[in-house]
Design an enzyme around this catalytic site. Structure first.
Site: not given
Ligand SMILES: [Zn+2]
Ligand SMILES: [Zn+2]
Ligand SMILES: [Zn+2]
Length: 326
Positions: A32, A96, A136, A149, A151, A147
Site C-alpha cells: 500500500c 490500513h 470516495n 483516505h 481527497q 487505505h
C-alpha cells in the site's frame, strides 16, 4: 499532459489527465503506497514510520499549481486553459484496515480540524476559487486504494453543482429574505419523518428531494458558510454526527458501506456568499442488500434522478440502526 477544455454545450470545464491512467490500481495490502514506511521496507508516499492524519499533494493530480501549457490550441468556440489547481490526498489513519466509521469520534474531530486548515490554506491561494473536500469509499464507487483516505480538489473556478446551489440559495434569499438550507432544516424538523439524527448543533436527514436511497445531508443548525465558521464545540458535534451516520450505514447490510461524501462550502474567490449554508452530502450507490444503483440514461443524459425508494422509509431504517447502539 493535462489541460482544461471548455464545453460550450454545457458551459463547463473538463480536465484531460491522461497520466492518471498509470496510477496504482488496487495494490495488495503489503504494497500500500499510503501506509507508513516500515524500517528497511519499501518507501511509500509517506516517509515517516508513523503519522496521525496527513495531507499531501496527489502523485497523479488532474490539477497542479504549476501546470504545463495546454497541449492543444484554443479556438474561439473551444477555449482551453492550463489545469491549474491543487489535488491533495488526506490519510485518515496510519492503520490500513480501518475506515472513518470505525475510528473514534476523537479521530474524526481531528479530521474536521485538518479539513478546516486545508480549506483555509488552499482557499488563500490566488488561483483557487473553490476548495472541494470529498471521499470516495469502496470499489463500488471506483476506489483504487483501500487505505482510508479522502481527497481535496482546489479548482480555479466554481464547479457547476455549486453554482447551481448558489443560484438557488440566492434566489430563495431574494424572494423570502431567508437562507434556503435554514428553510429546509425547518421544514424537515416540522415533518420529522426524514430526520436521521439531531441535537442542538447538527441535523442529519435524508431530504424530501433525495436522489439516492440513502442520501444523507448533515448541516450545522447555525447559519454559516464554511468549516472555519464552526466553533470548537460545533466541530466536535459534527464529528459526533458523522460517526453516528457512518456506523448506521455499516450496520445496514453488515458491510463496510460504500459512499461518496462531499463537503459543500462557500467559494474562495473573494465574493460574498452570506446567503449560502455549509453542509455535507452522502451519495451511497447501494439501494438494497447486494444491489447497486447505476446512473443510467435518465440520470446521466437528462439529469433527472429516479429514486426507487421513499426517503421517509429509508430515514426510519437508518434511525433504527442508529438506535441499535452500543
Ligand atoms: Zn495502507
Ligand atoms: Zn442558513
Ligand atoms: Zn449541497
Amino acid at each position: 499532459m493535462s489541460e482544461l477544455r471548455w464545453n460550450p454545450l454545457l458551459g463547463e470545464w473538463t480536465a484531460t489527465a491522461t497520466h492518471r491512467q498509470k496510477r496504482t490500481f488496487l495494490p495488495p495490502a503489503d504494497f500500500c503506497p499510503l501506509c507508513p514506511t516500515k524500517d528497511g521496507g519499501y518507501a511509500t508516499e509517506v516517509p515517516e514510520s508513523t503519522y496521525d492524519i496527513v495531507a499531501f499533494e496527489n502523485r497523479f493530480p488532474s490539477l497542479s499549481p504549476d501546470p504545463p501549457p495546454p497541449a492543444v490550441e484554443a479556438t474561439e468556440l473551444y477555449p482551453v486553459r492550463p489545469a491549474q489547481g491543487v489535488c491533495e490526498v488526506v490519510l485518515y489513519s496510519p492503520r490500513h484496515n480501518t475506515t472513518l466509521a470505525r475510528e473514534p469520534v476523537e479521530q474524526i474531530y481531528k479530521l474536521v480540524r485538518v479539513w478546516t486548515d486545508r480549506f483555509q490554506q488552499l482557499g488563500a491561494l490566488d488561483f483557487v476559487h473553490y476548495v472541494f473536500i470529498f471521499e470516495n469509499k469502496g470499489e463500488a464507487v471506483g476506489v483504487t486504494l483501500h487505505h482510508p483516505h479522502g481527497q481535496i480538489y482546489a479548482y480555479p473556478f466554481i464547479p457547476p453543482i455549486i453554482l447551481r446551489e448558489l443560484a438557488q440559495s440566492e434566489s430563495h434569499f431574494n424572494k423570502t429574505g431567508r437562507c434556503l438550507i435554514c428553510s429546509i432544516i425547518e421544514e424537515e424538523e416540522k415533518d420529522g419523518r426524514r430526520v436521521v439524527a439531531c441535537n442542538d448543533w447538527m441535523i442529519a436527514m435524508i431530504p424530501f428531494f433525495a436522489r439516492w436511497p440513502y442520501e444523507v445531508h448533515i448541516s450545522p443548525r447555525r447559519h454559516l458558510q464554511a468549516l472555519m465558521d464552526l466553533t470548537p464545540r460545533e466541530q466536535r458535534e459534527l464529528a459526533g454526527v458523522l460517526k453516528s451516520v457512518l456506523v448506521a450505514y455499516d450496520r445496514l447490510f453488515d458491510l463496510s458501506f460504500p459512499y461518496m461524501m462531499v463537503l459543500h462550502q462557500r467559494p474562495c474567490d473573494g465574493g460574498n456568499y452570506d446567503y449560502y449554508h455549509f453542509h455535507i452530502e452522502f451519495y451511497p450507490p447501494m439501494r438494497d442488500r447486494g444491489k447497486l444503483k447505476y446512473l443510467a440514461g435518465s440520470e446521466t443524459g437528462a439529469g433527472m434522478f429516479i429514486n426507487d425508494t421513499l426517503p421517509e422509509e429509508k430515514a426510519a431504517e437508518l434511525r433504527a440502526h442508529l438506535a441499535r447502539g452500543e
